[in-house]
Design an enzyme around this catalytic site. Structure first.
Site, PDB file in Angstrom:
ATOM      1  N   ASP A 109       2.041   0.539 -12.448  1.00  8.38           N
ATOM      2  CA  ASP A 109       3.170   0.688 -11.532  1.00  8.38           C
ATOM      3  C   ASP A 109       4.245   1.547 -12.200  1.00  8.38           C
ATOM      4  N   PHE A 164      -2.494  -0.067  -4.034  1.00  8.57           N
ATOM      5  CA  PHE A 164      -1.339  -0.392  -3.190  1.00  8.57           C
ATOM      6  C   PHE A 164      -0.195   0.606  -3.381  1.00  8.57           C
ATOM      7  N   GLU A 168       5.010   5.332  -1.782  1.00  8.57           N
ATOM      8  CA  GLU A 168       6.348   5.316  -1.193  1.00  8.57           C
ATOM      9  C   GLU A 168       6.137   4.740   0.197  1.00  8.57           C
ATOM     10  N   THR A 176      -2.112   1.750   6.380  1.00  3.98           N
ATOM     11  CA  THR A 176      -1.242   1.174   7.400  1.00  3.98           C
ATOM     12  C   THR A 176      -1.727   1.516   8.805  1.00  3.98           C
ATOM     13  N   ASP A 177      -1.362   0.680   9.767  1.00  5.70           N
ATOM     14  CA  ASP A 177      -1.676   0.986  11.171  1.00  5.70           C
ATOM     15  C   ASP A 177      -0.869   2.178  11.676  1.00  5.70           C
ATOM     16  N   GLU A 178       0.176   2.580  10.930  1.00  3.06           N
ATOM     17  CA  GLU A 178       1.023   3.671  11.406  1.00  3.06           C
ATOM     18  C   GLU A 178       0.297   5.013  11.437  1.00  3.06           C
ATOM     19  N   TYR A 193       6.233   9.481   6.251  1.00  2.00           N
ATOM     20  CA  TYR A 193       5.516   8.383   5.582  1.00  2.00           C
ATOM     21  C   TYR A 193       4.119   8.228   6.155  1.00  2.00           C
ATOM     22  N   SER A 194       4.028   8.061   7.475  1.00  2.00           N
ATOM     23  CA  SER A 194       2.696   7.776   8.044  1.00  2.00           C
ATOM     24  C   SER A 194       1.783   8.993   7.954  1.00  2.00           C
ATOM     25  N   LYS A 236       0.318   8.827   4.493  1.00  2.00           N
ATOM     26  CA  LYS A 236      -0.694   7.761   4.411  1.00  2.00           C
ATOM     27  C   LYS A 236      -1.971   8.216   5.123  1.00  2.00           C
ATOM     28  N   ASN A 246       2.445  -4.745  10.162  1.00  2.00           N
ATOM     29  CA  ASN A 246       3.665  -5.067   9.398  1.00  2.00           C
ATOM     30  C   ASN A 246       3.563  -6.412   8.682  1.00  2.00           C
ATOM     31  N   ARG A 264      16.126  -7.574   5.155  1.00  2.00           N
ATOM     32  CA  ARG A 264      17.484  -7.045   5.319  1.00  2.00           C
ATOM     33  C   ARG A 264      18.323  -7.984   6.176  1.00  2.00           C
ATOM     34  N   LEU A 272      20.255  -4.060  14.313  1.00  2.00           N
ATOM     35  CA  LEU A 272      19.078  -3.727  15.110  1.00  2.00           C
ATOM     36  C   LEU A 272      19.130  -2.240  15.465  1.00  2.00           C
ATOM     37  N   ASP A 306      19.703   4.474  16.174  1.00  2.00           N
ATOM     38  CA  ASP A 306      18.246   4.323  16.206  1.00  2.00           C
ATOM     39  C   ASP A 306      17.601   5.254  15.173  1.00  2.00           C
TER      40      ASP A 306
HETATM   41  P1  NAD Z   1       6.553  -1.372  -1.876  1.00  2.00           P
HETATM   42  O1  NAD Z   1       7.413  -0.185  -1.621  1.00  2.00           O
HETATM   43  O2  NAD Z   1       7.162  -2.736  -1.851  1.00  2.00           O
HETATM   44  O3  NAD Z   1       5.812  -1.230  -3.294  1.00  2.00           O
HETATM   45  C1  NAD Z   1       5.276  -0.016  -3.736  1.00  2.00           C
HETATM   46  C2  NAD Z   1       5.002  -0.138  -5.240  1.00  2.00           C
HETATM   47  O4  NAD Z   1       4.381   1.102  -5.667  1.00  2.00           O
HETATM   48  C3  NAD Z   1       6.270  -0.317  -6.081  1.00  2.00           C
HETATM   49  O5  NAD Z   1       6.070  -1.319  -7.057  1.00  2.00           O
HETATM   50  C4  NAD Z   1       6.472   1.044  -6.737  1.00  2.00           C
HETATM   51  O6  NAD Z   1       7.105   0.968  -8.010  1.00  2.00           O
HETATM   52  C5  NAD Z   1       5.029   1.528  -6.863  1.00  2.00           C
HETATM   53  N1  NAD Z   1       4.934   2.997  -6.924  1.00  2.00           N
HETATM   54  C6  NAD Z   1       5.539   3.901  -6.112  1.00  2.00           C
HETATM   55  N2  NAD Z   1       5.222   5.150  -6.498  1.00  2.00           N
HETATM   56  C7  NAD Z   1       4.382   5.031  -7.564  1.00  2.00           C
HETATM   57  C8  NAD Z   1       3.696   5.958  -8.387  1.00  2.00           C
HETATM   58  N3  NAD Z   1       3.831   7.289  -8.187  1.00  2.00           N
HETATM   59  N4  NAD Z   1       2.909   5.497  -9.377  1.00  2.00           N
HETATM   60  C9  NAD Z   1       2.774   4.143  -9.593  1.00  2.00           C
HETATM   61  N5  NAD Z   1       3.412   3.231  -8.852  1.00  2.00           N
HETATM   62  C10 NAD Z   1       4.201   3.663  -7.842  1.00  2.00           C
HETATM   63  O7  NAD Z   1       5.360  -1.250  -0.809  1.00  2.00           O
HETATM   64  P2  NAD Z   1       4.538  -2.395  -0.056  1.00  2.00           P
HETATM   65  O8  NAD Z   1       5.270  -2.754   1.178  1.00  2.00           O
HETATM   66  O9  NAD Z   1       4.156  -3.431  -1.039  1.00  2.00           O
HETATM   67  O10 NAD Z   1       3.253  -1.557   0.378  1.00  2.00           O
HETATM   68  C11 NAD Z   1       2.107  -1.515  -0.462  1.00  2.00           C
HETATM   69  C12 NAD Z   1       1.025  -0.705   0.235  1.00  2.00           C
HETATM   70  O11 NAD Z   1       0.705  -1.314   1.484  1.00  2.00           O
HETATM   71  C13 NAD Z   1       1.416   0.730   0.561  1.00  2.00           C
HETATM   72  O12 NAD Z   1       0.299   1.560   0.341  1.00  2.00           O
HETATM   73  C14 NAD Z   1       1.781   0.689   2.042  1.00  2.00           C
HETATM   74  O13 NAD Z   1       1.551   1.931   2.656  1.00  2.00           O
HETATM   75  C15 NAD Z   1       0.804  -0.356   2.534  1.00  2.00           C
HETATM   76  N6  NAD Z   1       1.206  -1.113   3.736  1.00  2.00           N
HETATM   77  C16 NAD Z   1       2.403  -1.750   3.782  1.00  2.00           C
HETATM   78  C17 NAD Z   1       2.723  -2.521   4.898  1.00  2.00           C
HETATM   79  C18 NAD Z   1       4.019  -3.283   4.992  1.00  2.00           C
HETATM   80  O14 NAD Z   1       4.313  -3.886   6.029  1.00  2.00           O
HETATM   81  N7  NAD Z   1       4.843  -3.315   3.949  1.00  2.00           N
HETATM   82  C19 NAD Z   1       1.831  -2.602   5.976  1.00  2.00           C
HETATM   83  C20 NAD Z   1       0.602  -1.920   5.892  1.00  2.00           C
HETATM   84  C21 NAD Z   1       0.302  -1.189   4.771  1.00  2.00           C
HETATM   85  O1  TDX Z   2      17.729  -2.694   9.688  1.00  2.00           O
HETATM   86  C1  TDX Z   2      16.725  -2.464  10.388  1.00  2.00           C
HETATM   87  N1  TDX Z   2      16.796  -2.654  11.739  1.00  2.00           N
HETATM   88  C2  TDX Z   2      15.742  -2.423  12.567  1.00  2.00           C
HETATM   89  O2  TDX Z   2      15.865  -2.617  13.802  1.00  2.00           O
HETATM   90  C3  TDX Z   2      15.475  -1.999   9.814  1.00  2.00           C
HETATM   91  C4  TDX Z   2      15.360  -1.770   8.338  1.00  2.00           C
HETATM   92  C5  TDX Z   2      14.416  -1.789  10.666  1.00  2.00           C
HETATM   93  N2  TDX Z   2      14.536  -1.977  12.012  1.00  2.00           N
HETATM   94  C6  TDX Z   2      13.369  -1.795  12.888  1.00  2.00           C
HETATM   95  C7  TDX Z   2      12.552  -0.544  12.684  1.00  2.00           C
HETATM   96  C8  TDX Z   2      11.150  -1.009  13.044  1.00  2.00           C
HETATM   97  O3  TDX Z   2      10.957  -0.934  14.456  1.00  2.00           O
HETATM   98  O4  TDX Z   2      12.471  -2.878  12.574  1.00  2.00           O
HETATM   99  C9  TDX Z   2      11.111  -2.467  12.620  1.00  2.00           C
HETATM  100  C10 TDX Z   2      10.472  -2.683  11.258  1.00  2.00           C
HETATM  101  O5  TDX Z   2      11.077  -1.762  10.358  1.00  2.00           O
HETATM  102  P1  TDX Z   2      10.573  -1.591   8.835  1.00  2.00           P
HETATM  103  O6  TDX Z   2      10.683  -2.885   8.122  1.00  2.00           O
HETATM  104  O7  TDX Z   2      11.272  -0.410   8.262  1.00  2.00           O
HETATM  105  O8  TDX Z   2       9.007  -1.336   9.043  1.00  2.00           O
HETATM  106  P2  TDX Z   2       8.155  -0.179   9.783  1.00  2.00           P
HETATM  107  O9  TDX Z   2       8.908   1.083   9.904  1.00  2.00           O
HETATM  108  O10 TDX Z   2       7.575  -0.805  11.022  1.00  2.00           O
HETATM  109  O11 TDX Z   2       6.988   0.033   8.678  1.00  2.00           O
HETATM  110  C11 TDX Z   2       6.442  -1.109   7.979  1.00  2.00           C
HETATM  111  O12 TDX Z   2       5.176  -1.465   8.478  1.00  2.00           O
HETATM  112  C12 TDX Z   2       4.124  -0.573   8.239  1.00  2.00           C
HETATM  113  C13 TDX Z   2       6.335  -0.839   6.467  1.00  2.00           C
HETATM  114  O13 TDX Z   2       7.611  -0.483   5.960  1.00  2.00           O
HETATM  115  C14 TDX Z   2       5.324   0.233   6.182  1.00  2.00           C
HETATM  116  O14 TDX Z   2       5.172   0.404   4.772  1.00  2.00           O
HETATM  117  C15 TDX Z   2       4.012  -0.185   6.777  1.00  2.00           C
HETATM  118  O15 TDX Z   2       3.074   0.841   6.624  1.00  2.00           O
END
Ligand code: NAD
Ligand code: TDX
Length: 334
Positions: free
Chosen positions: A33, A77, A80, A120-122, A147-148, A151, A176, A190, A203, A269
């Site tokens: 990491d 995993f 960004e 991700t589903d995105e 981002y998406s 990915k 999510n 948040r 929101l 938004d």
């Molecule tokens: P996160 O942002 O919480 O964690 C990402 C981790 O990757 C961090 O510890 C960061 O330090 C590390 N990292 C970033 N760049 C790096 C690099 N260049 N080299 C080594 N380490 C690095 O993310 P998360 O929410 O835990 O997501 C993890 C994975 O799951 C991602 O691939 C994301 O696309 C996927 N994902 C997330 C969600 C979600 O809802 N959070 C849903 C579906 C898929």
């Molecule tokens: O303050 C907020 N208010 C708000 O209304 C924030 C931070 C988000 N939102 C909305 C945006 C989205 O519709 O809530 C929803 C969820 O937002 P995020 O937590 O930023 O998630 P999302 O953009 O849906 O993406 C997440 O799910 C898919 C993860 O961050 C991704 O890493 C994953 O791939």
């Protein structure tokens, strides 16, 4: 089994490492990491003596080659992960999500390691709010945000390395996640930490957008199933039928804090905001027999709220800077 976990100090990765250490004493875990703003060593502190931790970049080909050379399998995993950040500055997303995945693929190709790619589903874009459909493994890719798009690019690299070089890879695209150790920039943590601080939830826009919520432990149990029994070259969608609109989620959190259901602010938004995500996880359920454990969203949410109340020292150092970044990016009450 010697397992290399990239991004193991992030939200989902840290939960995966905790789960693995607790349930699989036969597995030796090495975490790679970079510890970006999203990575937190404290997330692994309770199990620090049970794992090996390497701070480094997945795009560092020499480092990755050495670590993959000592592993039987890699679960990737690291990424960004925040859409809002990708709108402000896409470059780290291209570098880590695409170039970093390329470096890992070249190493697993050379060392013939098993590789599981977390996505991700995105990548499928979004659905209309009134569309009754859901994403499945044949839905065409149509990403909306930087981002998406990065990915989606990384998923396509994996598919090409399977087909052209015979890499033993699987891919999962999950909806999510929520649960402990999630960075306070994300929607649910948040709002919880705002309320702990006495600040109103925020929101985006009208809040009608729908997300398909899954507890992080259910995501990770599915990843383990796929790692052990998934078909090489196959993509599996992971989801737990958890669709909720953003406003309803804020209102459930408000209720848990004993606050009125309209005690939140509408703010600017997100540009290009995806409307709805929904997962059809039939393949995962029928082929691998996977089922989610956290079927009651409200219970999972209450436990998550409790975790943030009890672990303020974990999230407090990031809170002010995260809120400042949202304001600097132009977020305003509307
Ligand atoms: P996160 O942002 O919480 O964690 C990402 C981790 O990757 C961090 O510890 C960061 O330090 C590390 N990292 C970033 N760049 C790096 C690099 N260049 N080299 C080594 N380490 C690095 O993310 P998360 O929410 O835990 O997501 C993890 C994975 O799951 C991602 O691939 C994301 O696309 C996927 N994902 C997330 C969600 C979600 O809802 N959070 C849903 C579906 C898929
Ligand atoms: O303050 C907020 N208010 C708000 O209304 C924030 C931070 C988000 N939102 C909305 C945006 C989205 O519709 O809530 C929803 C969820 O937002 P995020 O937590 O930023 O998630 P999302 O953009 O849906 O993406 C997440 O799910 C898919 C993860 O961050 C991704 O890493 C994953 O791939």
């Amino acid at each position: 089994m010697r397992l290399l976990v990239t991004g193991g100090a992030g939200f989902i990765g840290a939960n995966f490492v905790h789960r693995t250490v607790a349930r699989r004493p036969d597995v030796h875990v090495t975490v790679l990491d970079k510890l970006t703003y999203a990575g937190n060593r404290a997330s692994l502190a309770p199990i620090a003596d049970r794992i090996e931790f390497v701070q480094g970049d997945i795009a560092d080909a020499a480092l990755v080659d050495r670590l993959v050379g000592g592993a039987d399998a890699v679960v990737h995993f690291a990424a960004e992960s925040h859409n809002d950040n990708s709108l402000a500055d896409p470059w780290p997303f291209v570098q880590t999500n695409i170039v970093g995945t390329y470096a890992l693929l070249q190493a697993v190709r050379k060392h013939e390691a098993r590789y599981h790619h977390i996505s991700t589903d995105e990548v499928y874009g979004d659905l209309e709010l009134d569309d009754p459909g859901a994403f499945n493994e044949s839905t065409p890719y149509n990403p909306s945000s930087p981002y998406s798009a990065t990915k989606a690019s990384s998923d396509l690299l994996v598919r090409a390395w399977v087909r052209s070089f015979g890499v033993r890879a699987t891919i999962s695209n999950c909806s999510n996640n929520f649960g402990p150790y999630q960075h306070v920039e994300k929607f649910i943590p948040r709002q919880i930490t705002n309320l702990i601080d006495g600040v109103r939830p925020r929101l985006y826009g009208a809040g009608h957008q729908v997300r398909d919520w899954i507890h992080v432990d259910d995501h990770n149990s599915a990843v383990w199933e796929i790692l052990q029994r998934g078909r090489i070259g196959q993509t599996y969608l992971i989801g737990a039928d958890g669709e909720r609109d953003n406003k309803s989620v804020v209102q459930l959190i408000l209720e848990a804090f004993g606050r009125a259901p309209d005690d939140f602010d509408h703010v600017t938004d997100r540009p290009g905001h995806d409307q709805r995500y929904a997962i059809d996880a039939t393949l995962l359920r029928t082929e691998l027999g996977w089922e989610p454990e956290y079927r009651d969203f409200r219970k999972g949410l209450d436990a998550t709220i409790e975790w943030y109340r009890e672990n303020e020292s974990w999230w407090r150092p990031q809170k002010a800077a995260t809120e400042h970044a949202y304001v600097s990016a132009g977020e305003q009450v509307i």
